[in-house]
Design an enzyme around this catalytic site. Structure first.
Site, short mmCIF file in Angstrom:
data_model
loop_
_atom_site.label_atom_id
_atom_site.label_comp_id
_atom_site.label_asym_id
_atom_site.label_seq_id
_atom_site.Cartn_x
_atom_site.Cartn_y
_atom_site.Cartn_z
N ASP A 95 3.50 16.04 -4.86
CA ASP A 95 2.94 16.57 -4.08
C ASP A 95 4.83 16.84 -3.34
O ASP A 95 5.64 16.27 -2.41
CB ASP A 95 2.40 15.29 -2.91
CG ASP A 95 2.51 16.14 -1.73
OD1 ASP A 95 2.06 17.08 -1.15
OD2 ASP A 95 1.67 14.84 -0.88
N ASN A 325 10.03 13.27 -0.93
CA ASN A 325 9.72 14.14 -2.50
C ASN A 325 10.60 15.48 -2.50
O ASN A 325 9.81 16.04 -2.15
CB ASN A 325 8.46 14.06 -2.35
CG ASN A 325 7.30 13.12 -3.06
OD1 ASN A 325 7.91 11.58 -3.47
ND2 ASN A 325 6.26 13.26 -3.33
N PRO A 373 6.53 3.88 6.34
CA PRO A 373 5.06 3.53 6.40
C PRO A 373 4.94 2.16 5.24
O PRO A 373 4.61 2.07 4.53
CB PRO A 373 3.90 4.56 5.62
CG PRO A 373 5.58 5.29 5.05
CD PRO A 373 6.63 5.24 5.35
N HIS A 397 10.72 4.35 1.00
CA HIS A 397 9.84 5.52 1.71
C HIS A 397 8.69 4.67 1.60
O HIS A 397 7.75 5.80 2.24
CB HIS A 397 9.91 6.45 0.70
CG HIS A 397 8.95 6.76 -0.07
ND1 HIS A 397 8.05 5.59 -1.25
CD2 HIS A 397 7.43 7.08 -0.28
CE1 HIS A 397 7.67 5.66 -1.77
NE2 HIS A 397 6.74 7.12 -1.30
P1 5GP Z 1 3.37 7.73 -1.37
O1 5GP Z 1 4.28 8.27 -0.76
O2 5GP Z 1 4.18 7.26 -2.15
O3 5GP Z 1 1.94 8.34 -1.64
O4 5GP Z 1 3.26 6.85 -0.11
C1 5GP Z 1 4.26 6.32 0.77
C2 5GP Z 1 3.66 4.94 1.99
O5 5GP Z 1 2.65 5.04 2.35
C3 5GP Z 1 3.08 3.96 0.00
O6 5GP Z 1 3.75 2.91 0.03
C4 5GP Z 1 2.15 3.00 1.35
O7 5GP Z 1 3.47 1.82 1.75
C5 5GP Z 1 1.91 3.82 2.91
N1 5GP Z 1 0.95 3.70 3.11
C6 5GP Z 1 -0.29 4.47 2.76
N2 5GP Z 1 -0.96 4.82 3.11
C7 5GP Z 1 -0.51 4.52 4.42
C8 5GP Z 1 -1.26 3.96 5.48
O8 5GP Z 1 -3.05 4.32 6.16
N3 5GP Z 1 -1.06 3.23 6.51
C9 5GP Z 1 0.22 3.01 6.42
N4 5GP Z 1 1.38 2.96 7.78
N5 5GP Z 1 1.19 3.37 5.89
C10 5GP Z 1 0.26 3.77 4.83
MN MN Z 2 1.97 12.38 -0.47
MN MN Z 3 4.55 10.54 0.81
#
Ligand code: 5GP
Ligand code: MN
Ligand code: MN
Length: 474
Positions: A95, A325, A373, A397
């Site tokens: 992504d 990313n 997040p 992140h």
């Molecule tokens: P990634 O970029 O690795 O897919 O996700 C980044 C981060 O987003 C994850 O490590 C997780 O802590 C957070 N995350 C995933 N789903 C949610 C959500 O629905 N709400 C929030 N606030 N954070 C989320």
């Molecule tokens: Mn993504």
């Molecule tokens: Mn992401």
């Protein structure tokens, strides 16, 4: 690869150089955040990355480290491009330019609450999300899609989707310069053409949050944040376009790598020198996807702004938009010499310190906002960049996964999760509960522990803590 883990302090571990490792590994995590489950290969991935040609200083892992494709998620690696340094699509991720945008509302929780159900319903209706389910905007043919790939959020604003001030608060002012749409395959253009202005699925979301706690008043003020304030956080990336670009270039590099004398412990680390035909081709396509992702978040943020204006009479001002990313060419000092580095940040956020020339004038004194997040049922954080960050000005992140999607589906029940979120006071509008279950709070590390470790390792400083009140998931 043999992983020799050495505890350097209660907050960080070193992976000793062994075998073909050119530099050590540095894992910025206390023991309880280490991915130590049987069969988990994330630390081995940190060691594998340390074998990349041209890598300097160390192969870094942020406290939210978990298993990824080739590189761990939460991985940072910089290569010296004039000394044969490589670029690896696995160090950016599928992504491309996935990232977070935070907007601060001109309304506080108390005044917003009466409007929340209606607001959630309208956003639920208007914000495209889930697998391949429409988009806010359809470019007029290939020519206009190329404009998006070249000019990112700047093009979106030019077309009326936002205000010029938004661009002041975007990394790279909304677009990177060296996008090369001719390196983007027809298949990638086809996949991306119908998804400009869409959230996507799974971990991606649009969330309404409230500033629950302020750690640094003057910094929060510079970011435009205060206690009790409502915010909108958007997490998404380059959808099918970025995914296809990553697949295309991993394949292409895998085929030619041997010509550059590169052999690696994991074929997922496919890479070529930055100064090579294939390296430049990937970086041009990657930049195009980065711009696509920024246009995507610009459109979604502007749509949320329209809805807030109509239903709550409130404005939404951009705090910042930053990718987690992406690979960037950055000139930095290493071992006393200025070098051009290809800095890969995969599940890691750039975190510029105060005084950095790439900061917009109103943030120079305080540093760059970093968004962390957590989960839809717990907290999320805003940090700021600090001076002396060892990992090339990079920060965490997210909370970071501990359960696989498969395990989350097995252990989380829809009923249990609904109750948990209702008790936490979070309104949820999913497109599928299956996808929400995969992202249940239990599936992630403790975000409070992750940001504490981030601060202890001088990778950022806490500014505010946010809690969710409404979540739109893919
Ligand atoms: P990634 O970029 O690795 O897919 O996700 C980044 C981060 O987003 C994850 O490590 C997780 O802590 C957070 N995350 C995933 N789903 C949610 C959500 O629905 N709400 C929030 N606030 N954070 C989320
Ligand atoms: Mn993504
Ligand atoms: Mn992401």
């Amino acid at each position: 690869m043999d992983v020799r883990l050495i505890e350097e302090s209660p907050w960080r571990f070193r992976i000793e150089r062994t075998g073909d490792m050119r530099v050590p590994g540095t894992v910025f995590a206390p023991r309880e955040l280490l991915p130590l489950d049987a069969g988990d290969k994330s630390l081995e991935q940190v060691a594998n990355v340390a074998t990349l040609p041209g890598i300097v200083r160390a192969s870094f892992a942020m406290p939210d480290i978990h298993w990824g494709y080739g590189f761990p998620i939460g991985g940072v690696a910089a290569t010296d491009v004039d000394a044969g340094g490589v670029v690896s699509p696995g160090g950016v991720g599928f992504d491309i330019s996935c990232g977070v945008r935070l907007l601060g509302a001109t309304v506080d929780r108390r005044s917003l609450m009466p409007h929340l159900p209606e607001l959630m319903d309208r956003l639920d209706h208007l914000i495209p999300r889930g697998l391949g389910r429409g988009a806010l905007w359809r470019p007029g043919g290939r020519r206009e899609l190329h404009e998006v790939l070249r000019h990112g959020a700047r093009y979106a604003v030019e077309r009326g989707h936002g205000v010029p001030r938004d661009l002041q608060r975007c990394e790279d002012y909304g677009a990177v310069d060296d996008a090369d749409p001719t390196q983007v395959s027809e298949r990638a253009l086809e996949r991306g053409g119908a998804q400009v202005g869409s959230v996507g699925s799974a971990n991606h979301f649009l969330e309404i949050q409230v500033v629950e706690k302020v750690y640094d008043e003057s910094c929060a003020q510079a970011f435009g944040l205060h206690a009790g304030q409502v915010c909108v956080m958007i997490h998404c990336g380059s959808r099918g376009l970025g995914h296809q670009i990553c697949s295309d270039h991993v394949r292409a590099m895998g085929e030619v790598m041997h010509r550059y004398g590169i052999s690696l412990p994991d074929k997922q680390l496919a890479c070529v020198p930055v100064h090579s035909h294939e390296g430049r081709a990937y970086l041009g396509a990657m930049a195009a996807a980065a711009n696509y992702a920024r246009a995507n978040r610009q459109l979604l943020g502007d749509e949320a702004r329209r809805v807030f204006g109509e239903l709550a009479g409130a404005g939404l001002d951009l705090v910042y938009d930053v990718s987690h990313n992406v690979a960037k060419l950055e000139t930095r000092e290493v071992d006393g010499a200025r070098k051009v580095l290809c800095v890969h940040r995969k599940g890691a956020t750039r975190a510029l310190p105060p005084g950095h020339p790439d900061l917009p004038p109103d943030l120079v004194a305080v540093g760059q906002p970093v968004f962390v997040p957590g989960t839809m049922g717990t907290a999320s954080y805003v940090l700021t960049g600090v001076t002396g960050n060892e990992a090339f000005d990079s920060s965490c992140h997210g909370a970071g996964r501990v359960w696989s999607r498969h395990r989350a589906l097995r252990e989380v029940t829809t009923g249990g999760l609904r109750t948990e979120l209702a008790l936490a006071g979070v309104a949820v509008r999913p497109t599928s509960w299956r996808s929400v279950k995969e992202e249940a709070p239990e599936a992630y590390k403790d975000v409070d522990a992750v940001v504490t470790a981030t601060a202890h390792n001088n990778l950022g400083r806490l500014v505010v803590r946010l809690v969710p009140i409404g979540v739109l998931k893919g």
